[in-house]
Write an enzyme that holds these catalytic residues in place. Structure first.
Site: not given
Length: 444
Positions: A333-334
Site C-alpha cells: 500500500e502506497c
C-alpha cells in the site's frame, strides 16, 4: 498511573474544530494524558483516515486508538470498530479531522465528516476555538457550529492560542452572550508544538522525548482546562464490542514494520487477528526478509522515500521478498507499493533501485498532492479478494508515477473518487504481487 479497568459502558466526546490547524491534536492529547494520569480509563479514536494521530493517542493512553470513518466503513464495521475502541473504558475521546462538517457529498450520515460520528453515537462536541486574531467574534463561529447541524450537541468550547487574560475575558464576553460554556483556555505555547513533516506530524515513535512532551501537555490541561467539566460533558453511547473485520490476506501474515513501513489501520490488524490470523512483523530497514513460515506478505505505507538508500541496499530483504513472491501473495500500500516497483526517486533527485516486482517507477522529486477516498473494484483476484470485489480506501501522498498508467491486464482495480468521478485504472498486479497508492479501509 495505570488506567482503572471498568465494566461500565463508556461515554463519548468528540473534540472538533471549525477548520484544520485549530489545535485539535494538542487539546486531545492533553486531555487524554491528563485524564489517564488521574486514573480514569480513557481511550482515543480518530475520525477519518489518519495514521499518525492514533499512534499519539496510543502513547498518551497506553491503549490502541482506532479510526472511525462514516464514508469508508459500513454501519456494521463502524460499530464494531467503535466498540473495540471503547472496550473497558470509562470515556472515549474521538479527535476530529479538518473541520467538524467537512466531508464528501453523500447521504446524511455517510459523508465521512466528524459530525456523522458524533450524531451516530450521540457524543457531545467539544469545540476547539483558535482565537488568535479574534475576540468576541469567535462566538459567531461557535454559534454557527451549534446551529448548523441539529443532530449535534455542543457541550462547550476550549479556547486555543489565548494571548492574555484580557484576551480571554473579551472572548468569554461573546460566548456568554450566546450561552456557550467555556471549558478551558489554552495559552499560546510554542514549546509544546509537535514536529511536522509533509504528511503531518512526525510519527509518535520518532518523536524525541515523547513521554515528556505528553506530560507537559497534561500539565497544560490541568492548568488550563476544567477536566471535571469535560468528563461531565461526555455522553451518548459506545457500542458493545463486536466481530467486524475484513478478510485477512493470509492466516500467517508477514507485515513490514519499522520507520519506513508503519501505516496500518489498527482496525485492519485487529480484524485480521479476530479472524484467526497471526501477524508476524519484520523490518526491511534491518535487512530482514519476510519470514519463511508466513503465507502472505503485507508492505504498509510509511516513509520509504526518507530511507530509500537503505532499502535499496537491503539485499536480504529485497532478495527474500522476491523469493517469497514466487510462491505466496505480496501486497503493498502506497509506500509499500513504491518499494515493490522498479525504482524510487527521492526528493533530492537520486534514483534508488527497488524490488522490481511491479512495473512502476515513482518519484518524490516531482511532488504533487494526491488526496481523497477511492472506491475500487478489483480487476483481478489476489491478496485483497476475488475479481469484482468492491473496496473503499483512501489515498494521501505526494509521489508521482513516472511510468505509464496500467492497462486492464496488469491493473489492480478500476477506481472512482467519492463522488463517482473516475480516475480510471489504478495500481498494478503481476503474478502473486499487487499494490496501489490507496490504503484499504473497508469493503463496498
Amino acid at each position: 498511573m495505570e488506567p482503572v479497568v471498568t465494566a461500565r459502558p463508556a461515554r463519548g466526546l468528540l473534540v472538533a474544530a471549525a477548520r484544520s490547524g485549530s489545535g485539535k491534536t494538542t487539546v486531545t492529547l492533553a486531555l487524554l494524558r491528563a485524564l489517564r494520569r488521574r486514573g480514569l480509563s480513557v481511550a482515543g479514536a480518530k475520525c477519518g483516515p489518519d495514521y499518525i494521530d492514533p499512534a499519539f493517542h496510543a502513547a498518551a493512553t497506553g491503549r490502541p486508538s482506532y479510526n472511525l470513518d462514516s464514508f469508508a466503513m459500513d454501519g456494521a464495521l463502524l460499530d464494531a470498530v467503535a466498540g473495540r475502541a471503547g472496550a473497558e473504558a470509562d470515556l472515549l475521546i474521538a479527535e476530529g479531522s479538518m473541520g467538524l462538517f467537512d466531508g464528501v457529498v453523500a447521504e446524511e450520515g455517510r459523508s465521512g465528516a466528524n459530525a456523522d460520528i458524533a450524531a451516530r453515537y450521540g457524543w457531545p462536541v467539544v469545540l476547539v476555538l483558535d482565537v488568535s486574531g479574534a475576540a468576541q467574534s469567535a462566538a459567531a463561529t461557535a454559534l454557527g457550529v451549534r446551529a448548523y447541524d441539529p443532530r449535534l450537541t455542543l457541550a462547550g468550547v476550549i479556547l486555543n492560542k489565548v494571548a492574555s487574560p484580557r484576551h480571554r475575558r473579551l472572548v468569554e464576553v461573546g460566548l456568554a452572550r450566546i450561552g456557550v460554556p467555556v471549558l478551558g483556555a489554552v495559552p499560546r505555547e510554542a514549546a509544546l508544538v509537535l514536529p511536522e513533516r509533509h504528511l503531518g506530524l512526525i510519527q509518535a515513535g520518532e518523536t524525541a522525548d515523547l513521554d515528556a512532551r505528553l506530560d507537559r501537555l497534561a500539565d497544560l490541561a490541568e492548568a488550563s482546562i476544567d477536566l471535571d467539566a469535560v468528563v461531565a460533558a461526555a455522553g451518548g453511547r459506545v457500542p458493545e464490542p463486536a466481530i467486524g473485520h475484513l478478510p485477512p490476506p493470509g492466516q500467517r501474515l508477514a507485515v513490514a514494520r519499522d520507520a519506513a513501513f508503519s501505516f496500518v489501520y489498527p482496525h485492519l490488524e485487529a480484524g485480521w487477528r479476530a479472524a484467526g490470523a497471526e501477524i508476524v512483523p519484520f523490518s526491511p530497514l534491518a535487512d530482514e526478509a519476510p519470514p519463511a513460515g508466513c503465507d502472505a506478505c503485507w508492505l504498509p505505507g510509511g516513509y520509504p522515500e526518507l530511507h530509500a538508500g537503505r532499502i535499496a541496499a537491503a539485499s536480504r530483504f529485497l532478495d527474500g521478498l522476491r523469493a517469497f513472491a514466487e510462491t505466496r501473495p505480496v501486497h503493498g500500500e502506497c509506500g509499500g507499493y513504491m518499494v515493490l516497483g522498479e525504482s524510487l526517486e527521492d526528493a533530492e533527485g537520486t534514483t534508488h533501485r527497488m524490488a522490481g516486482l511491479l512495473p512502476v517507477a515513482t518519484s518524490y522529486a516531482k511532488r504533487r498532492l494526491h488526496l481523497g477516498y477511492r472506491i475500487a473494484t478489483l480487476v483481478g483476484g489476489g491478496a485483497l479478494g476475488p475479481a469484482g470485489q468492491g473496496l473503499v480506501g483512501h489515498e494521501f501522498h505526494y509521489a508521482s508515477e513516472l511510468t505509464p498508467p496500467p492497462g486492464p491486464d496488469e491493473a489492480l482495480a478500476e477506481v472512482t473518487d467519492a463522488e463517482g468521478r473516475s480516475p480510471g485504472l489504478a495500481g498494478h498486479r503481476r503474478g502473486r504481487v499487487s499494490g496501489s497508492f490507496f490504503h484499504l479501509v473497508g469493503l463496498r
